[in-house]
Design an enzyme around this catalytic site. Structure first.
Site, PDB file in Angstrom:
ATOM      1  CG  ASP A 267       4.481  49.252  17.600  1.00  0.00           C
ATOM      2  OD1 ASP A 267       5.007  48.199  18.027  1.00  0.00           O
ATOM      3  OD2 ASP A 267       5.154  50.154  17.070  1.00  0.00           O
ATOM      4  CD1 TRP A 268       5.720  43.496  21.307  1.00  0.00           C
ATOM      5  CD2 TRP A 268       4.649  44.041  19.438  1.00  0.00           C
ATOM      6  NE1 TRP A 268       5.499  42.338  20.580  1.00  0.00           N
ATOM      7  CE2 TRP A 268       4.848  42.639  19.443  1.00  0.00           C
ATOM      8  CE3 TRP A 268       3.965  44.606  18.352  1.00  0.00           C
ATOM      9  CZ2 TRP A 268       4.413  41.812  18.400  1.00  0.00           C
ATOM     10  CZ3 TRP A 268       3.530  43.783  17.324  1.00  0.00           C
ATOM     11  CH2 TRP A 268       3.755  42.410  17.356  1.00  0.00           C
TER      12      TRP A 268
END
Ligand code: BGC
Length: 754
Positions: A267-268
């Site tokens: 995930d970012w």
């Protein structure tokens, strides 16, 4: 892609493949050789620097919110004809602040439709618009469960049940990938709250059986039935180890037990490790390059990460690029293209019509009389309408048909409107009409959980004032999930419309007037209050102790013998249905059990019913009272009967054994129950299972060299220091989980038409 793995295992891949090159420099493009052979061809020509370039993002760190580009980019390598990967949010349509896209209803609205075909249409719209925007990796669907109704991203889920989630995720994934894109199922795993995310305090403490039975099965369905190409690991820690460097989740379960042969993306700004993440099974950093660029190179040079592991990472990324035809049929769209269309809007409307749940209809206040007068009350029917929730799943609507607009366009009689700002005025407008329909809304968003599940005081008082003035009052809820309804006994009708997308007004008008007969069913329990919910204690939510174990959603209410406000699976229609003639079993030689039931429309209108099948285990298995194991939606004319058939496999009767680390089907007596909600199951039948058998392989041990201990605070800090740019964003991610999103396209409530 499991088929690809099969080819490798049987030795079909390799020298015998006959390639039909279209490009002499890149013979793998347009080749009919097996995918694995083409992957080998590319891999053998890549330099180490190029391999590293394929396993991390190359956009700027601020590109995530920039609508002129993509949330993530893996750059192209023209030398080898490797196209760029453009990753874009696609949970509820094309996100990232892009315009000219269709704002679909929220995923939990789709879930409320309990309709696999509609889920495929949803995936078709998402992927067609992604292509048009030039993206080839769709970040979605979200497979996390709605563990607690306060969770900011509840609206993004497919509800609280693993069976329903998996069943609706698979057709979406197939549709996206069938359209030549890579789907990315997210977020592995037990990512169920925003509070403290991306910090060591955002740690899900959850036992193995609960992970395997509740939080992982939808991912297994995505892999085994959906053939999903990629998976995103979550922001949370799981049992002390960050999800993105968690050997158990990534290597032992996802890749080992489930046989996943695609790639895992972080995930970012979720990464907290470099060497450990690579060795644990993470394949791609997003969106930056520090952890899997310079630092991974250092790890390779120092012998801490094997070259074969880097090859494996690249192989896992190239495989779906070949399998989906991304080399041959590259996306050609651009971020500024207008990709919405009347056909896509029709899907948005269809999902809103099929996903809006009729919760109450006393004295047949609905459908509205064709020529009666209606007072439309509430800002949420006009400028305050919420088509979408906030965060990365937020989608901008070209325009929203507000409820007032939709009703005014449909109504045969007089329609008045009041924004509800002045209660006394609203009550007098309501009093003058035959029926009053009050629209209320509650915002929820990624990055911050809601503190409660109450509507605003002003909204509750507005409903009370209107219902006191007009007994024919209907409430329409425009919320991300369950809310309390202190006024429930004072109103005659209630609809739960979720975040219904750009066609809200047309859909709700169609339902209110009976042009569409409601058929949606709750994918999540509506509690009477927060004192009823499974994770009601602070230690559980947001404390992260998953001590309610298997008792998530309706499993909890059944186990605790609690009466929720509206149970899981519940939803009314303007017609009536009955079920009869249940047959179940016996267990066939292959372990399957056939179940059949007749569903009849006993009313006077055509409509659809969802036959729901729940299974009760022998007490010794230690399961909650009933588990959803099948559902079928049937369309029936008045007086019509259809036989609905289910096939339960041996796995459906299994429970997770945490000693053997595998699924076991116990011998014993099981009960099959069928009905139209988790609390209305008029038919039951017993099934005797004669023998105990294992129904899965055990979870394999950690691969050699993979980290097995917990993350230490000093290790996390050292990693943050080594990648300061990413650390800044990681810190911001944690901070916004306490403060909410800063103003920006992801946080903004879309402007609505007046
Ligand atoms: C979200 C992901 C999303 C990513 C890219 C993150 O904040 O958790 O679901 O795909 O951003 O926008």
């Amino acid at each position: 892609m499991l088929a690809v793995a099969g080819l490798v295992a049987s030795g079909v891949t390799g020298a015998t493949a006959s390639a039909a090159p279209v490009d002499e420099a890149c013979p793998w493009v347009g080749s009919t050789a097996p995918v694995e052979h083409r992957v080998d061809q590319v891999l053998s020509r890549l330099t180490q620097a190029e391999k590293l370039g394929l396993v991390h993002g190359s956009g700027g760190l601020l590109d995530v919110l920039n609508p002129t580009t993509y949330a993530g980019i893996v750059k192209a390598f023209p030398r080898l004809c490797i196209p760029q990967l453009s990753l874009s949010d696609g949970t509820a349509g094309v996100g990232g602040g892009k315009t000219g896209v269709t704002q679909l209803p929220a995923p939990n609205s789709l879930a409320a439709a309990w309709d696999r075909g509609l889920a495929a249409e949803y995936g078709d719209v998402v992927s067609a618009e992604m292509r048009g925007k030039g993206a080839n990796v769709a970040l979605g669907p979200t497979l996390d469960l709605a563990r607690d109704p306060r969770a900011g991203r509840s609206y993004e889920t497919l509800g609280e049940d693993p069976e329903l989630t998996g069943a609706l995720a698979v057709p979406q994934i197939r549709a996206i990938q069938g359209n030549g894109l890579i789907a990315q199922a997210k977020h592995l795993a037990a990512y169920n709250q925003e509070a403290l995310r991306d910090t060591p305090l955002g740690n899900a403490v959850v036992d193995e059986r609960t992970l395997q039975e509740i939080y992982l099965p939808a991912f297994e369905d995505a892999v085994r039935d959906g053939d999903v190409d990629s998976v995103m690991c979550g922001y949370n820690f799981v049992n002390g180890v960050h999800a993105c460097n968690n050997t158990y989740l990534l290597s032992q379960v996802l890749k080992g037990q489930f046989g996943f042969d695609g790639f895992v993306t972080s995930d970012w700004f979720a990464m907290h490790a470099s060497v450990a993440a690579a060795n644990a099974g993470l394949d791609m950093q997003m969106p930056g390059s520090c952890y899997f660029g310079t630092r991974l190179k250092a790890g390779l040079d120092a012998g801490q990460v094997r070259a074969s592991r880097l090859d494996d990472m690249v192989r896992r990324i190239l495989r779906p690029m070949f399998a989906r035809g991304i080399f041959e049929n590259p996306v050609t769209g651009t971020p500024d293209a207008v990709v919405t269309s009347p056909a896509h809007a029709a899907v948005a409307r269809g999902v809103a019509e099929q996903g809006t749940v009729l919760l109450k209809n006393e004295q047949n206040v609905l459908p509205l009389p064709a020529s009666g007068s209606v007072a439309v009350i509430g800002n949420a029917a006009g400028a305050g309408v919420l088509g979408s929730g906030g965060g990365s799943a937020h989608v901008l609507a070209p325009s929203i048909v507000t409820p007032y607009q939709g009703i005014a366009a449909r109504a045969g009689g007089q329609v008045s409107f009041d924004d509800g700002g002045d209660r006394a005025r609203a009550a007098s407008v309501a009093k003058a009409a035959g029926t009053a329909v009050v629209f209320v809304a509650k915002w929820s968003s990624e990055s911050k959980d809601n503190g409660d599940i109450a509507l605003s005081d002003a909204d509750n008082k507005l409903i009370e004032a209107v219902s006191a003035a007009n007994p024919n009052t209907v409430v329409v809820l425009n919320t991300g999930g369950p809310v309390t309804m202190p006024w429930l006994n004072q109103v005659r009708g209630v609809f739960a419309a979720w975040y219904p997308g750009q066609e809200y007004g047309n859909a709700i008008a169609s339902l209110l007037y009976g042009d569409t007969n409601p058929s949606a069913k709750l994918p999540i329990t509506f509690p009477t209050g927060l004192d009823q919910v499974p994770a009601k204690d602070f230690a559980r939510f947001p404390g992260g102790q998953y001590s309610e174990g298997l008792a998530v959603g309706y499993r909890w209410y059944d186990q605790q013998k609690l009466n929720p406000l509206f149970p899981f699976g519940f939803g009314l229609s303007y017609t009536d249905f009955s079920v009869a003639g249940l047959t179940a079993g016996p267990v066939a030689a292959d372990g399957t059990v056939s179940v059949g039931v007749d569903v009849t429309n006993t009313g006077t209108r055509a409509g659809a019913e969802v036959a729901q099948l729940y299974l009760s285990h022998p007490a010794s298995d230690g399961e909650p009272p009933r588990l959803l194991k099948g559902f079928e939606k049937v369309q029936l004319n008045p007086g019509e009967t259809k036989r609905v058939r289910f096939t339960l496999d041996a796995r459906a009767f299994s429970h997770w054994d945490s000693t053997l680390h595998q699924w076991i089907r116990s011998a014993g007596d099981y009960t099959v129950s069928v009905g139209d909600s988790s609390r209305h199951l008029p038919l039951t039948s017993s099934v005797r299972v004669p023998t105990t058998i294992a129904t899965s392989v055990p979870t394999p041990p950690a691969p050699q060299g993979a980290p097995t201990g917990g993350d230490s605070v000093s290790g996390i800090l050292a990693n943050l220091v080594s990648c300061p740019d990413e650390a800044l964003f990681t810190g911001l991610t944690g901070l916004t989980s306490l403060l909410g999103l800063p103003p920006g396209p992801q946080a903004t409530i879309p402007p609505a038409n007046p």
